[in-house]
Design a protein around this motif. Structure first.
Motif, PDB file in Angstrom:
ATOM      1  N   ASP A   1       0.723  -1.215  -0.175  1.00 22.67           N
ATOM      2  CA  ASP A   1      -0.006  -0.268   0.174  1.00 22.67           C
ATOM      3  C   ASP A   1       0.823   1.337   0.123  1.00 22.67           C
ATOM      4  O   ASP A   1       0.335   2.277   0.305  1.00 22.67           O
ATOM      5  N   ARG A   2       2.058   1.280  -0.073  1.00 28.07           N
ATOM      6  CA  ARG A   2       3.098   2.344  -0.310  1.00 28.07           C
ATOM      7  C   ARG A   2       3.067   2.838  -1.772  1.00 28.07           C
ATOM      8  O   ARG A   2       3.234   1.982  -2.769  1.00 28.07           O
ATOM      9  N   GLU A   3       3.184   4.175  -2.019  1.00 30.91           N
ATOM     10  CA  GLU A   3       3.312   4.888  -3.464  1.00 30.91           C
ATOM     11  C   GLU A   3       4.768   4.422  -3.743  1.00 30.91           C
ATOM     12  O   GLU A   3       5.695   4.727  -3.215  1.00 30.91           O
TER      13      GLU A   3
ATOM     14  N   ALA B   1       4.203   8.781  -8.174  1.00 27.80           N
ATOM     15  CA  ALA B   1       3.136   9.393  -8.278  1.00 27.80           C
ATOM     16  C   ALA B   1       2.950  10.000  -9.867  1.00 27.80           C
ATOM     17  O   ALA B   1       3.814  10.257 -10.457  1.00 27.80           O
TER      18      ALA B   1
ATOM     19  N   VAL C   1       2.175  -5.104  -8.109  1.00 29.49           N
ATOM     20  CA  VAL C   1       2.043  -3.773  -8.141  1.00 29.49           C
ATOM     21  C   VAL C   1       0.888  -3.443  -8.948  1.00 29.49           C
ATOM     22  O   VAL C   1       0.493  -4.081  -9.873  1.00 29.49           O
TER      23      VAL C   1
ATOM     24  N   THR D   1      -0.760  -0.046 -11.339  1.00 30.57           N
ATOM     25  CA  THR D   1      -0.895   1.312 -11.856  1.00 30.57           C
ATOM     26  C   THR D   1      -2.204   1.988 -11.906  1.00 30.57           C
ATOM     27  O   THR D   1      -2.927   1.232 -12.176  1.00 30.57           O
TER      28      THR D   1
ATOM     29  N   ARG E   1     -11.066   6.054  -8.600  1.00 29.04           N
ATOM     30  CA  ARG E   1      -9.633   5.566  -8.940  1.00 29.04           C
ATOM     31  C   ARG E   1     -10.001   4.598  -9.995  1.00 29.04           C
ATOM     32  O   ARG E   1     -10.566   3.826 -10.184  1.00 29.04           O
TER      33      ARG E   1
ATOM     34  N   GLU F   1       1.427   1.861  -7.129  1.00 22.13           N
ATOM     35  CA  GLU F   1       1.646   1.394  -5.515  1.00 22.13           C
ATOM     36  C   GLU F   1       1.789  -0.111  -5.377  1.00 22.13           C
ATOM     37  O   GLU F   1       1.441  -0.811  -6.383  1.00 22.13           O
TER      38      GLU F   1
ATOM     39  N   ASP G   1      -9.804  -3.098  -5.240  1.00 21.97           N
ATOM     40  CA  ASP G   1      -8.781  -3.174  -6.461  1.00 21.97           C
ATOM     41  C   ASP G   1      -9.641  -3.630  -7.664  1.00 21.97           C
ATOM     42  O   ASP G   1      -9.425  -3.161  -8.740  1.00 21.97           O
TER      43      ASP G   1
END
Length: 174
Positions: A28-30, A33, A49, A51, A60, A85, A166
């Motif tokens: 859950d980390r970017e 950006a 991952v 995108t 989103r 992410e 997601d």
């Protein structure tokens, strides 16, 4: 983002990208950006991952999911059109675009490999467009699950590292 200060040497048959910095990214980390300068790209060693793009109304849209062996973040624009992410904990190899492009001018195998990565990105986009073109939600879900199973299923089992949200954001569903 936790960086590991080692250098990875890849030796996967015809693989020409040999040296890059290895990073560990927690779930859950970017990773990057939308709008960032696309001066680096990544190869996934482990993990998943996504995108995505955030729309003006707050929704989103997930463009793709990438897993071990995939290359992502390989863009030619002046600024990134998508963000990335970590869906799960990931180990990534980071490559400097400028250095790889310069090396490709003198290495035909590397140039072909970069073209292959670009074409894989086109393939991802085509498959995603096909999925979004399905009319019924059940068709979208079935198509997604069958495609994921074909690539990642083992012994009749299917592990989905992404959340239901997601998947919905990838398929254009609620």
């Amino acid at each position: 983002v936790a960086r590991i200060s080692t250098i990875a040497a890849l030796d996967e048959g015809r693989e020409t990208l040999r040296v890059g910095a290895v990073s560990h990214i927690v779930a859950d980390r970017e990773i990057f950006a939308e709008g960032d300068v696309p001066d680096i790209f990544f190869k996934i060693v482990s993990g998943t991952v996504r995108t995505c793009k955030f729309l003006s109304d707050g929704r989103r849209q997930i463009e793709a999911f990438y897993t071990a062996g995939d290359v992502f973040g390989f863009e030619l624009e002046e600024a990134r059109t998508l963000g990335a992410e970590a869906v799960s904990d990931c180990n990534l190899i980071t490559y400097r675009r400028r250095g790889v492009e310069a090396a490709a001018l003198h290495d035909e195998t590397l140039a072909r490999q970069l073209l292959s990565y670009a074409m894989q990105g086109v393939g991802h986009a085509q498959k995603h467009a096909f999925l979004l073109g399905r009319r019924a939600a059940v068709e979208k879900v079935a198509t997604f699950l069958l495609a994921w199973a074909a690539r990642h299923g083992r012994h009749g089992q299917l592990e989905l590292p992404m959340s239901r949200q997601d998947m919905a954001d990838y398929m254009g569903l609620t």
